[in-house]
Design a protein around this motif. Structure first.
Motif, PDB file in Angstrom:
ATOM      1  N   LEU A 243      17.410  43.874  23.498  1.00 18.87           N
ATOM      2  CA  LEU A 243      18.295  43.070  24.333  1.00 18.87           C
ATOM      3  C   LEU A 243      19.018  42.017  23.497  1.00 18.87           C
ATOM      4  CD1 LEU A 243      16.089  42.466  27.517  1.00 18.87           C
ATOM      5  CD2 LEU A 243      17.690  44.326  27.060  1.00 18.87           C
ATOM      6  N   ALA A 244      18.266  41.398  22.598  1.00 17.70           N
ATOM      7  CA  ALA A 244      18.861  40.366  21.752  1.00 17.70           C
ATOM      8  C   ALA A 244      19.935  40.952  20.847  1.00 17.70           C
ATOM      9  CB  ALA A 244      17.769  39.686  20.929  1.00 17.70           C
ATOM     10  N   GLY A 245      19.675  42.156  20.310  1.00 12.38           N
ATOM     11  CA  GLY A 245      20.654  42.794  19.432  1.00 12.38           C
ATOM     12  C   GLY A 245      21.938  43.144  20.152  1.00 12.38           C
ATOM     13  N   ALA A 246      21.816  43.495  21.444  1.00 10.87           N
ATOM     14  CA  ALA A 246      23.001  43.875  22.214  1.00 10.87           C
ATOM     15  C   ALA A 246      23.698  42.663  22.818  1.00 10.87           C
ATOM     16  CB  ALA A 246      22.611  44.840  23.326  1.00 10.87           C
ATOM     17  N   GLN A 249      22.399  39.840  28.892  1.00  8.17           N
ATOM     18  CA  GLN A 249      21.660  38.773  29.572  1.00  8.17           C
ATOM     19  C   GLN A 249      21.240  39.219  30.976  1.00  8.17           C
ATOM     20  OE1 GLN A 249      20.865  35.476  28.642  1.00  8.17           O
ATOM     21  NE2 GLN A 249      21.480  35.921  26.542  1.00  8.17           N
ATOM     22  N   PRO A 250      20.356  40.220  31.081  1.00 10.14           N
ATOM     23  CA  PRO A 250      19.942  40.658  32.424  1.00 10.14           C
ATOM     24  C   PRO A 250      19.125  39.586  33.132  1.00 10.14           C
ATOM     25  CG  PRO A 250      18.572  41.700  30.764  1.00 10.14           C
ATOM     26  CD  PRO A 250      19.656  40.978  30.024  1.00 10.14           C
ATOM     27  N   VAL A 271      13.246  35.925  21.135  1.00  9.70           N
ATOM     28  CA  VAL A 271      13.769  35.009  22.142  1.00  9.70           C
ATOM     29  C   VAL A 271      14.368  35.834  23.279  1.00  9.70           C
ATOM     30  CG1 VAL A 271      15.389  33.150  22.629  1.00  9.70           C
ATOM     31  CG2 VAL A 271      14.240  33.254  20.409  1.00  9.70           C
ATOM     32  N   TRP A 272      13.763  35.739  24.441  1.00 15.03           N
ATOM     33  CA  TRP A 272      14.225  36.515  25.596  1.00 15.03           C
ATOM     34  C   TRP A 272      15.540  35.953  26.118  1.00 15.03           C
ATOM     35  CZ3 TRP A 272      11.947  40.876  27.626  1.00 15.03           C
ATOM     36  CH2 TRP A 272      10.685  41.199  27.132  1.00 15.03           C
ATOM     37  N   PRO A 273      16.323  36.785  26.803  1.00 17.47           N
ATOM     38  CA  PRO A 273      17.565  36.280  27.403  1.00 17.47           C
ATOM     39  C   PRO A 273      17.285  35.108  28.334  1.00 17.47           C
ATOM     40  CG  PRO A 273      17.513  38.684  27.490  1.00 17.47           C
ATOM     41  CD  PRO A 273      16.161  38.244  27.019  1.00 17.47           C
ATOM     42  N   ALA A 274      18.076  34.070  28.221  1.00 25.02           N
ATOM     43  CA  ALA A 274      17.845  32.870  29.024  1.00 25.02           C
ATOM     44  C   ALA A 274      17.989  33.138  30.512  1.00 25.02           C
ATOM     45  CB  ALA A 274      18.825  31.780  28.583  1.00 25.02           C
ATOM     46  N   PRO A 295       8.889  32.481  28.474  1.00 23.62           N
ATOM     47  CA  PRO A 295       8.091  31.296  28.818  1.00 23.62           C
ATOM     48  C   PRO A 295       8.140  30.928  30.291  1.00 23.62           C
ATOM     49  CG  PRO A 295      10.102  30.671  27.670  1.00 23.62           C
ATOM     50  CD  PRO A 295      10.013  32.164  27.585  1.00 23.62           C
ATOM     51  N   LYS A 296       9.200  31.344  31.000  1.00 24.88           N
ATOM     52  CA  LYS A 296       9.341  30.984  32.409  1.00 24.88           C
ATOM     53  C   LYS A 296       9.988  32.120  33.168  1.00 24.88           C
ATOM     54  CE  LYS A 296      11.111  27.350  35.476  1.00 24.88           C
ATOM     55  NZ  LYS A 296      11.855  26.064  35.564  1.00 24.88           N
ATOM     56  N   LEU A 297       9.407  32.448  34.314  1.00 27.99           N
ATOM     57  CA  LEU A 297       9.938  33.514  35.158  1.00 27.99           C
ATOM     58  C   LEU A 297       9.828  33.108  36.626  1.00 27.99           C
ATOM     59  CD1 LEU A 297       8.281  36.658  33.493  1.00 27.99           C
ATOM     60  CD2 LEU A 297      10.731  36.150  33.513  1.00 27.99           C
ATOM     61  N   THR A 298      10.696  33.682  37.434  1.00 29.90           N
ATOM     62  CA  THR A 298      10.552  33.524  38.876  1.00 29.90           C
ATOM     63  C   THR A 298       9.598  34.577  39.430  1.00 29.90           C
ATOM     64  OG1 THR A 298      12.810  32.669  39.056  1.00 29.90           O
ATOM     65  CG2 THR A 298      11.799  33.469  41.070  1.00 29.90           C
ATOM     66  N   VAL A 299       9.693  35.818  38.922  1.00 32.05           N
ATOM     67  CA  VAL A 299       8.863  36.932  39.390  1.00 32.05           C
ATOM     68  C   VAL A 299       8.262  37.648  38.187  1.00 32.05           C
ATOM     69  CG1 VAL A 299       8.811  39.125  40.637  1.00 32.05           C
ATOM     70  CG2 VAL A 299      10.278  37.254  41.457  1.00 32.05           C
ATOM     71  N   LEU A 300       6.942  37.876  38.233  1.00 30.55           N
ATOM     72  CA  LEU A 300       6.248  38.690  37.233  1.00 30.55           C
ATOM     73  C   LEU A 300       5.312  39.639  37.972  1.00 30.55           C
ATOM     74  CD1 LEU A 300       5.461  39.477  34.361  1.00 30.55           C
ATOM     75  CD2 LEU A 300       3.783  37.608  34.369  1.00 30.55           C
ATOM     76  N   ASP A 301       5.541  40.937  37.811  1.00 32.04           N
ATOM     77  CA  ASP A 301       4.745  41.964  38.486  1.00 32.04           C
ATOM     78  C   ASP A 301       3.837  42.644  37.466  1.00 32.04           C
ATOM     79  OD1 ASP A 301       3.660  43.991  39.994  1.00 32.04           O
ATOM     80  OD2 ASP A 301       5.568  44.625  40.888  1.00 32.04           O
ATOM     81  N   LEU A 302       2.539  42.381  37.577  1.00 29.36           N
ATOM     82  CA  LEU A 302       1.526  43.015  36.714  1.00 29.36           C
ATOM     83  C   LEU A 302       0.608  43.910  37.537  1.00 29.36           C
ATOM     84  CD1 LEU A 302       0.605  39.940  34.475  1.00 29.36           C
ATOM     85  CD2 LEU A 302       1.671  42.052  33.678  1.00 29.36           C
TER      86      LEU A 302
END
Length: 373
Positions: A243-246, A249-250, A271-274, A295-302
């Motif tokens: 994602l960083a290479g491309a 910013q999904p 470094v994930w897309p902001a 480091p921060k998410l609204t939704v995380l599905d595990l």
């Protein structure tokens, strides 16, 4: 002379019609959906006239080749039907199970450019030859959604650039499954300015290297949703690097139904897309929470993984909505259900989703094999 008012019927005058063959097309009572399956050795192509009034049309060619109509189609001119094509109710079209010369595909796309079609689905097709470029005065269809499943192209990864030439820059959703090649020559691609959803699921051979080749830099500036289910992804950090290479910013990323493993020790931190706010890691065979998550998410599905204990706070990002159902530490029988969904009489949610993925993939393969039998 009666003009045929449908882009799908432009070739009908070139084909033999037999009134004795079974009716291959059926339209519902509301004139909304029309389905044609031309499996008979001498199909009655004129049956497709029933579909003129439909909003949604599905046509399958029984695996036959359309090569014999190449020379005859050269004189077809969809422009003479422009007013009639625009008057059609057709909004959703599915074409499948045929060997299609690229020139005929171009002819159909030319005709659809005069229609109000919004969604096009191509399934179980073999496109032979190179798709010719359109004439400058010939706009293609103003699609919002394009779906391709099990479509092979003679030109390899160049197919998307060839197809893109025939599309107006209105495409919002692109879904490509069971693709023969996703290694796009980026220099031949134009940007997709309106594309918000890219779904490359059900391409198990893609992998992270393939994802890097498919995500051409600066070609997906509006991307919000990226789906990579069952796409050969190995680590979240590897996807992050692609994602960083491309430079995309999904906002939402779906990595479910991949066999994910832990990030190797000493791997470079990514470094994930902001903009990323939702990450789906369900059905990923995870035995622990992967390191290197945003480091921060609204939704995380595990959910529906193999976690044997509750994740510690320091292992998780700051997250508003965390889903952990279907892991062994919460349900001792969860792992058994994932490995053998029919072990008990009751099918739990995790097993139902796994069964759905397996059945849909199997059906797609069977349909493709049956189409070219």
């Amino acid at each position: 002379m009666v003009r045929l008012p449908c882009p799908l019927l432009l070739l009908l005058p070139l084909l033999r019609v037999s009134a004795a063959t079974p009716e291959p097309c059926q339209i519902d009572d509301e004139d909304v959906r029309c389905v044609c399956n031309f499996t008979h050795p001498q199909p009655d192509w004129s049956s497709a006239l029933q579909c003129v009034a439909a909003v949604e049309v599905e046509i399958r060619g029984g695996g036959r080749s359309l090569e014999e109509f190449l020379l005859k189609s050269a004189s077809a001119n969809p422009k003479q039907y422009a007013d009639m094509l625009k008057a059609l109710r057709l909004r959703r079209l599915t074409v499948g199970a045929a060997r299609v010369p690229a020139q005929i595909l171009a002819l159909v796309l030319h005709a659809l450019g005069f229609s109000r079609l919004k969604e096009l689905t191509l399934e179980d097709l073999e496109v032979t030859g190179q798709v010719p470029p359109p004439l400058q005065e010939t706009p293609g269809p103003a699609l919002t959604t394009l779906r391709l499943r099990n479509v092979s192209w003679a030109t390899g990864g160049a197919w998307l650039g060839e197809l893109q030439q025939w599309l107006q820059p209105s495409l919002k959703v692109l879904k490509v499954a069971q693709a023969s090649s996703l290694a796009f020559p980026c220099a031949q691609l134009r940007a997709f300015p309106a594309l918000t959803t890219l779904d490359l699921s059900d391409n198990p051979g893609l992998g992270e290297r393939g994802l890097t080749a498919a995500l051409c830099p600066r070609k997906f500036p509006a991307l919000e949703d990226l789906a990579l289910r069952n796409a050969g992804m190995e680590t979240p950090s590897g996807v992050c690097a692609a994602l960083a290479g491309a430079g995309v910013q999904p906002h939402r990323l779906d990595l479910s139904h991949n066999s994910l493993r832990a990030t190797a020790a000493g791997a470079r931190e990514c470094v994930w897309p902001a903009a990323l706010s939702s990450l789906n890691l369900s059905f990923a065979e995870l035995e622990q929470v992967p390191k290197g998550l945003p480091p921060k998410l609204t939704v995380l599905d595990l959910s529906c993984n193999k976690l044997n204990r509750a994740p510690r706070p320091e292992e998780l990002p700051a997250v508003d909505d965390l889903t952990l159902e279907g892991n062994p530490y919460m349900d001792p029988e969860a792992l058994q259900h994932q490995e053998d969904p029919m072990a008990s009489g009751v099918v739990p949610p995790c097993a139902r989703s796994a069964l759905t993925m397996g059945v849909s993939g199997t059906l797609a393969l069977l349909q493709g094999a049956r189409g070219f039998a």
